[in-house]
Design an enzyme around this catalytic site. Structure first.
Site, PDB file in Angstrom:
ATOM      1  N   ASP A  56       0.850  -1.189   0.000  1.00 31.31           N
ATOM      2  CA  ASP A  56       0.000   0.000   0.000  1.00 31.31           C
ATOM      3  C   ASP A  56       0.885   1.238   0.000  1.00 31.31           C
ATOM      4  O   ASP A  56       1.701   1.425   0.897  1.00 31.31           O
ATOM      5  CB  ASP A  56      -0.869  -0.001   1.269  1.00 31.31           C
ATOM      6  CG  ASP A  56      -1.759   1.235   1.331  1.00 31.31           C
ATOM      7  OD1 ASP A  56      -2.803   1.229   0.657  1.00 31.31           O
ATOM      8  OD2 ASP A  56      -1.402   2.206   2.035  1.00 31.31           O
ATOM      9  N   TYR A  61       2.840   9.914  -0.013  1.00 30.44           N
ATOM     10  CA  TYR A  61       3.916   9.309   0.786  1.00 30.44           C
ATOM     11  C   TYR A  61       5.296   9.606   0.172  1.00 30.44           C
ATOM     12  O   TYR A  61       6.314   9.435   0.829  1.00 30.44           O
ATOM     13  CB  TYR A  61       3.762   7.781   0.917  1.00 30.44           C
ATOM     14  CG  TYR A  61       2.478   7.309   1.579  1.00 30.44           C
ATOM     15  CD1 TYR A  61       1.617   8.192   2.216  1.00 30.44           C
ATOM     16  CD2 TYR A  61       2.119   5.964   1.555  1.00 30.44           C
ATOM     17  CE1 TYR A  61       0.436   7.759   2.802  1.00 30.44           C
ATOM     18  CE2 TYR A  61       0.944   5.514   2.146  1.00 30.44           C
ATOM     19  CZ  TYR A  61       0.102   6.422   2.758  1.00 30.44           C
ATOM     20  OH  TYR A  61      -1.060   5.976   3.334  1.00 30.44           O
ATOM     21  N   LYS A  86      -2.879   5.877  -4.264  1.00 33.19           N
ATOM     22  CA  LYS A  86      -4.031   6.746  -3.968  1.00 33.19           C
ATOM     23  C   LYS A  86      -3.880   8.125  -4.593  1.00 33.19           C
ATOM     24  O   LYS A  86      -2.761   8.631  -4.701  1.00 33.19           O
ATOM     25  CB  LYS A  86      -4.171   6.932  -2.453  1.00 33.19           C
ATOM     26  CG  LYS A  86      -3.973   5.659  -1.640  1.00 33.19           C
ATOM     27  CD  LYS A  86      -4.199   5.869  -0.160  1.00 33.19           C
ATOM     28  CE  LYS A  86      -3.864   4.603   0.606  1.00 33.19           C
ATOM     29  NZ  LYS A  86      -2.473   4.506   1.023  1.00 33.19           N
TER      30      LYS A  86
HETATM   31  P1  NDP Z   1       0.623   0.921  11.915  1.00 31.62           P
HETATM   32  O1  NDP Z   1      -0.470   0.701  12.908  1.00 31.62           O
HETATM   33  O2  NDP Z   1       0.837  -0.062  10.830  1.00 31.62           O
HETATM   34  O3  NDP Z   1       1.933   1.117  12.762  1.00 31.62           O
HETATM   35  C1  NDP Z   1       3.180   1.390  12.200  1.00 31.62           C
HETATM   36  C2  NDP Z   1       4.123   1.702  13.354  1.00 31.62           C
HETATM   37  O4  NDP Z   1       4.183   0.597  14.250  1.00 31.62           O
HETATM   38  C3  NDP Z   1       5.517   1.989  12.889  1.00 31.62           C
HETATM   39  O5  NDP Z   1       6.040   2.988  13.741  1.00 31.62           O
HETATM   40  C4  NDP Z   1       6.247   0.667  13.129  1.00 31.62           C
HETATM   41  O6  NDP Z   1       7.595   0.937  13.450  1.00 31.62           O
HETATM   42  C5  NDP Z   1       5.507   0.103  14.329  1.00 31.62           C
HETATM   43  N1  NDP Z   1       5.406  -1.374  14.288  1.00 31.62           N
HETATM   44  C6  NDP Z   1       5.226  -2.166  13.213  1.00 31.62           C
HETATM   45  N2  NDP Z   1       5.152  -3.461  13.573  1.00 31.62           N
HETATM   46  C7  NDP Z   1       5.304  -3.495  14.911  1.00 31.62           C
HETATM   47  C8  NDP Z   1       5.325  -4.523  15.862  1.00 31.62           C
HETATM   48  N3  NDP Z   1       5.183  -5.799  15.493  1.00 31.62           N
HETATM   49  N4  NDP Z   1       5.491  -4.190  17.179  1.00 31.62           N
HETATM   50  C9  NDP Z   1       5.629  -2.916  17.559  1.00 31.62           C
HETATM   51  N5  NDP Z   1       5.614  -1.860  16.693  1.00 31.62           N
HETATM   52  C10 NDP Z   1       5.451  -2.157  15.377  1.00 31.62           C
HETATM   53  O7  NDP Z   1       0.377   2.395  11.349  1.00 31.62           O
HETATM   54  P2  NDP Z   1       0.348   3.122   9.945  1.00 31.62           P
HETATM   55  O8  NDP Z   1      -0.225   4.464  10.235  1.00 31.62           O
HETATM   56  O9  NDP Z   1       1.651   3.050   9.267  1.00 31.62           O
HETATM   57  O10 NDP Z   1      -0.754   2.316   9.092  1.00 31.62           O
HETATM   58  C11 NDP Z   1      -0.431   1.245   8.242  1.00 31.62           C
HETATM   59  C12 NDP Z   1      -0.493   1.677   6.790  1.00 31.62           C
HETATM   60  O11 NDP Z   1      -1.806   2.095   6.449  1.00 31.62           O
HETATM   61  C13 NDP Z   1       0.368   2.885   6.441  1.00 31.62           C
HETATM   62  O12 NDP Z   1       1.745   2.595   6.414  1.00 31.62           O
HETATM   63  C14 NDP Z   1      -0.238   3.287   5.131  1.00 31.62           C
HETATM   64  O13 NDP Z   1       0.219   2.460   4.092  1.00 31.62           O
HETATM   65  C15 NDP Z   1      -1.723   3.082   5.415  1.00 31.62           C
HETATM   66  N6  NDP Z   1      -2.406   4.304   5.885  1.00 31.62           N
HETATM   67  C16 NDP Z   1      -3.452   4.789   5.132  1.00 31.62           C
HETATM   68  C17 NDP Z   1      -4.109   5.929   5.509  1.00 31.62           C
HETATM   69  C18 NDP Z   1      -5.216   6.459   4.682  1.00 31.62           C
HETATM   70  O14 NDP Z   1      -5.666   7.584   4.938  1.00 31.62           O
HETATM   71  N7  NDP Z   1      -5.684   5.746   3.697  1.00 31.62           N
HETATM   72  C19 NDP Z   1      -3.748   6.676   6.728  1.00 31.62           C
HETATM   73  C20 NDP Z   1      -2.661   6.059   7.470  1.00 31.62           C
HETATM   74  C21 NDP Z   1      -2.051   4.912   7.057  1.00 31.62           C
HETATM   75  P3  NDP Z   1       8.841   0.482  12.504  1.00 31.62           P
HETATM   76  O15 NDP Z   1       8.492   0.824  11.081  1.00 31.62           O
HETATM   77  O16 NDP Z   1       9.965   1.295  13.064  1.00 31.62           O
HETATM   78  O17 NDP Z   1       9.002  -0.991  12.744  1.00 31.62           O
END
Ligand code: NDP
Length: 295
Positions: A56, A61, A86
């Site tokens: 995604d 981004y 998107k």
């Molecule tokens: P997430 O809930 O996926 O969380 C991501 C965060 O959690 C990062 O900081 C990551 O750190 C950390 N993380 C990942 N795996 C673990 C784990 N197993 N244990 C502890 N921490 C963890 O949030 P997002 O906001 O990134 O949402 C996911 C995706 O959804 C986005 O990346 C994007 O592609 C999409 N999105 C879409 C939106 C929309 O408006 N359509 C809005 C927001 C997001 P690290 O990377 O350092 O491991």
């Protein structure tokens, strides 16, 4: 309270049909805040190596070119990888959306995407934007089209004129924000729900009830949260730029939450959000209204 029929979950290869003949991975990878360049490329190459097949991204981004490079470098055929991107708010409208799609496809270096999404509802422009998405879809350049952050009222409006209904609605959804009403609406209208911020951007690890459930299964809180989402028939796209966490997030197919555990998690809901609320669309921050994606 599950609002969709129970799903059979087997492996990271599991897919759901979101539009005729279009199968989307139930568990994919997010890329928001994965920096363009090596960070995004290493995340996606590691994820593809671990078995993830969904990616995604979004124009805003700023990492579509890195996503495209990873796909070309990966030892996985293009047709096995499901790519979603998107159209950003400032590009909505008929002509601007067509132009934005061309630019995004160029940055990705692909011939088609699997899913093209409206990033946020912009109610006065939805009709023109959707016409553009339908045209892109009919030309075979987006295998499916859908929306993000649409509330039932936005979907009602869209469904009133859509010739091609939205395949998915991607919304903030996690144990503290289960989106029960929206899920029921989407279920009734054949729209697949996809959870963004399924891990509350990392904050989910501090929810004590999930810690307890995780300990019972020998699983982490992140794995419990993802499993709860998947068992509810919702698809999701957790993001991590760390291989170890990607592996952790992928390892959610070897245990099952009991119905009592599902209910315990359902009861945690307190409408807490980690992202913007689509209800506040008119008052969204300057970032949402004025920032433009890279060209
Ligand atoms: P997430 O809930 O996926 O969380 C991501 C965060 O959690 C990062 O900081 C990551 O750190 C950390 N993380 C990942 N795996 C673990 C784990 N197993 N244990 C502890 N921490 C963890 O949030 P997002 O906001 O990134 O949402 C996911 C995706 O959804 C986005 O990346 C994007 O592609 C999409 N999105 C879409 C939106 C929309 O408006 N359509 C809005 C927001 C997001 P690290 O990377 O350092 O491991």
């Amino acid at each position: 309270m599950p609002v969709q029929a129970p799903v059979q979950l087997q492996s990271i290869a599991d897919r759901v049909e979101i539009a005729p003949g279009v199968l989307m991975p139930r568990l994919g990878m997010g890329t928001w805040r994965a920096e363009a360049g090596s960070e995004t490329e290493e995340e996606l190459l590691a994820g593809l190596d671990l078995g993830f097949r969904g990616i995604d991204t979004a124009a805003i981004y700023g990492n579509e070119d890195s996503v495209g490079r990873s796909i070309r470098e990966a030892r996985v055929p293009r047709e096995e990888i499901f790519v979603a991107t998107k159209v950003w708010n400032s590009d909505q409208g008929y002509r601007p959306t067509l132009d934005a799609f061309d630019a995004g496809l160029g940055r990705l270096g692909l011939r088609y995407v699997d899913l093209y999404l409206i990033h946020w509802p912009q109610p006065r422009r939805t009709l023109d934007t959707w016409r553009a998405l339908e045209e892109i879809h009919h030309a075979g350049r987006a295998r499916a089209i859908g929306v993000c952050n649409f509330l039932p009222e936005h979907l009602d409006e869209l469904l009133s004129f859509a010739n091609v209904p939205p395949a998915i609605d991607q919304v903030e959804l996690h144990p503290l924000l289960p989106q029960t009403e929206l899920r029921a609406y989407c279920d009734a209208h054949g729209i697949t729900v996809q959870a963004w911020s399924p891990l509350m951007r990392g904050a989910v690890v501090r929810v004590p009830e999930l810690v307890k459930i995780g300990m019972r299964h020998g699983k982490t809180v992140a794995q419990v949260a993802l499993r709860w989402i998947l068992q509810n028939g919702v698809t999701t796209i957790p993001k991590s730029v760390h291989r170890s966490r990607l592996a952790e997030n992928a390892a959610v197919f070897d245990f099952e939450l009991s119905s009592e555990e599902m209910e315990t998690i359902d009861a945690l809901q307190d409408e807490r959000r980690v992202g913007a609320d689509p209800k506040m669309i008119a008052r969204l921050s300057p970032f949402m209204r004025f920032v433009k994606p890279p060209r």
